[in-house]
Enzyme design. Structure first.
Site, short mmCIF file in Angstrom:
data_model
loop_
_atom_site.label_atom_id
_atom_site.label_comp_id
_atom_site.label_asym_id
_atom_site.label_seq_id
_atom_site.Cartn_x
_atom_site.Cartn_y
_atom_site.Cartn_z
N TYR A 59 38.66 32.80 33.58
CA TYR A 59 37.21 32.73 33.35
C TYR A 59 36.88 32.55 31.88
O TYR A 59 35.83 32.04 31.54
CB TYR A 59 36.53 34.03 33.83
CG TYR A 59 36.12 34.03 35.28
CD1 TYR A 59 37.07 33.87 36.28
CD2 TYR A 59 34.80 34.22 35.64
CE1 TYR A 59 36.71 33.90 37.60
CE2 TYR A 59 34.43 34.24 36.98
CZ TYR A 59 35.38 34.09 37.95
OH TYR A 59 35.02 34.12 39.26
N LYS A 83 50.35 36.30 41.44
CA LYS A 83 51.04 35.11 41.94
C LYS A 83 52.29 34.95 41.08
O LYS A 83 52.50 33.93 40.39
CB LYS A 83 50.11 33.89 41.86
CG LYS A 83 50.61 32.64 42.58
CD LYS A 83 50.62 32.75 44.10
CE LYS A 83 51.24 31.49 44.70
NZ LYS A 83 51.40 31.58 46.17
N ASP A 106 48.17 35.01 48.09
CA ASP A 106 47.97 34.35 49.40
C ASP A 106 48.29 35.32 50.53
O ASP A 106 47.55 35.42 51.52
CB ASP A 106 48.81 33.06 49.51
CG ASP A 106 50.27 33.24 49.08
OD1 ASP A 106 50.62 34.29 48.48
OD2 ASP A 106 51.07 32.33 49.36
N ASP A 153 37.77 37.99 42.16
CA ASP A 153 36.53 37.34 42.61
C ASP A 153 36.66 36.94 44.08
O ASP A 153 35.79 37.23 44.91
CB ASP A 153 36.28 36.10 41.74
CG ASP A 153 35.04 35.34 42.16
OD1 ASP A 153 34.01 35.99 42.42
OD2 ASP A 153 35.10 34.09 42.22
N ASP A 166 35.16 39.08 47.70
CA ASP A 166 34.27 38.45 48.69
C ASP A 166 34.86 38.60 50.09
O ASP A 166 34.16 38.91 51.05
CB ASP A 166 34.10 36.95 48.40
CG ASP A 166 32.81 36.65 47.64
OD1 ASP A 166 32.39 37.52 46.84
OD2 ASP A 166 32.23 35.56 47.84
#
Ligand code: IPM
Ligand code: MG
Length: 350
Positions: free
Chosen positions: A140, A185, A217, A241, A245
């Site tokens: 970001y 990751k 994942d 983020d 959600d």
């Protein structure tokens, strides 16, 4: 307490007004004093001042004891150039106040169990996950650029940046079920390999906490397969983020979930996790509960007022138990109310 209000765009003003109503009721009941100052940020600031986060607004927030934010953005500003988008106000507030730690609880309210999209047996024991998202670093905020033919964004974390968020997540896991899942990751990204090594090193300081690591994942899959395997999740800005959600949606109560953004000191920013819902702005339709519960988080984390925070949470529970629902959580047989009436009911329950 001196509170800055960033009402923002869309339903932002509708829901922040109700949060203020509930905070005032709590202050009256428990004898403390609150003053408010509004700070303009988001699309409304673009319209008024030509920029999403005027310096004066940031200054008001920094000088406050804590910030309550509604929501920013909307289709009206979708086509403005990228560093003038309303979302830049959010990023500017987060980094300007150094709020590196974002807490996003995903809780299933027993009264709203029917709204959970997962099979009953998967959530038979309810759901209570805390996502701890790094908020002022990573992709970001990395170096970025664009030319005619290509564009890039950089994902970089320093050891101190990782350490401070991981420390917070261990502290939070310690007062929860003492289980921490770090999501990365590390099979691909250098920054994730560093992240993982820092978590492993720091785990030695918290022997009571069970730590595991998941690739992002896999974590996304596990969240819908068996969400109750998670207690506290810690992860980077971008993964947090996305996963927050996902976690919120499996509770079925996206209009109900608050968040806290914290830094080193007591200054924090508290906001619902949902967006600005411009299609229903000003129509007395929005659910103010996520913002009201954000006020409870504010009392808990910025002011250490646990009793008062609980009073707000209990008031919300009572109003739900009494069958009152805004449209987004309405089910047959319940009593449908608007934004303001919901705020009134919660304030009265306090
Ligand atoms: C969030 C939002 C923001 C983010 C956007 C609006 C910039 O999605 O708070 O999760 O990506 O952080
Ligand atoms: Mg998001």
């Amino acid at each position: 307490m001196k509170i800055a209000l960033v009402k923002g765009d869309g339903i932002g003003p509708d829901i922040v007004n109700e949060a203020v109503k509930v905070l005032d009721a709590t202050a009256a009941k428990y004898n403390f004093e609150v003053t408010y100052e509004e700070a303009i940020a988001g699309g409304c600031a673009i319209d008024k001042f030509g920029e999403p986060l005027p310096q004066k607004s940031l200054d008001i927030c920094k000088a406050s004891d804590s910030v309550i934010l509604g929501a920013v953005g909307g289709p009206k500003w979708d086509n403005v150039e990228s560093n003038l988008r309303p979302e830049k106000a959010l990023l500017g507030l987060r980094s300007g106040m150094n709020l590196f730690c974002n807490l996003r609880p995903a809780i299933m309210y027993p009264q709203l169990k029917g709204a959970c999209p997962l099979k009953d047996e998967i959530v038979a024991n309810g759901l209570d996950i805390m996502v701890v998202r790094e908020l002022t670093g990573g992709i970001y905020f990395g170096k970025r650029g664009r030319d005619d033919n290509s564009a890039y964004d950089t994902l970089e974390y320093s050891i101190p940046e990782i350490e401070r968020i991981v420390k917070k997540s261990f502290e939070i896991a310690m007062v929860r079920d003492k289980k921490l899942t770090s999501v990365d990751k590390a099979n691909i990204l250098n920054s994730s390999q560093l992240w993982r090594s820092v978590v492993e090193r720091m785990a030695k300081d918290y022997p009571e906490v069970t730590v595991n690591h998941l690739y992002v994942d896999n974590a996304a899959m596990q969240l819908v397969r068996d969400p109750n395997q998670f207690d506290t999740i810690v992860t980077t800005n971008m993964f947090g983020d996305i996963l927050s959600d996902e976690a919120s949606q499996i509770t079925g109560s996206i209009g109900m979930l608050p968040s806290a953004s914290l830094g080193k000191g007591t200054l924090g920013m508290y906001e619902p996790i949902h967006g600005s819902a411009p299609d229903i702005a000003g129509m007395d339709l929005a659910n103010p509960i996520a913002t009201v519960l954000s006020v409870a988080m504010m009392l808990r984390y910025s002011f250490k007022m646990e009793k008062e925070a609980k009073a707000i949470e209990n008031a919300v529970g009572k109003v739900l138990d009494d069958g009152f629902r805004t449209g987004d959580i309405f089910e047959e047989g319940m009593k449908k109310v608007g934004t303001k009436e919901m705020g009134d009911l919660i304030a009265a329950a306090i």
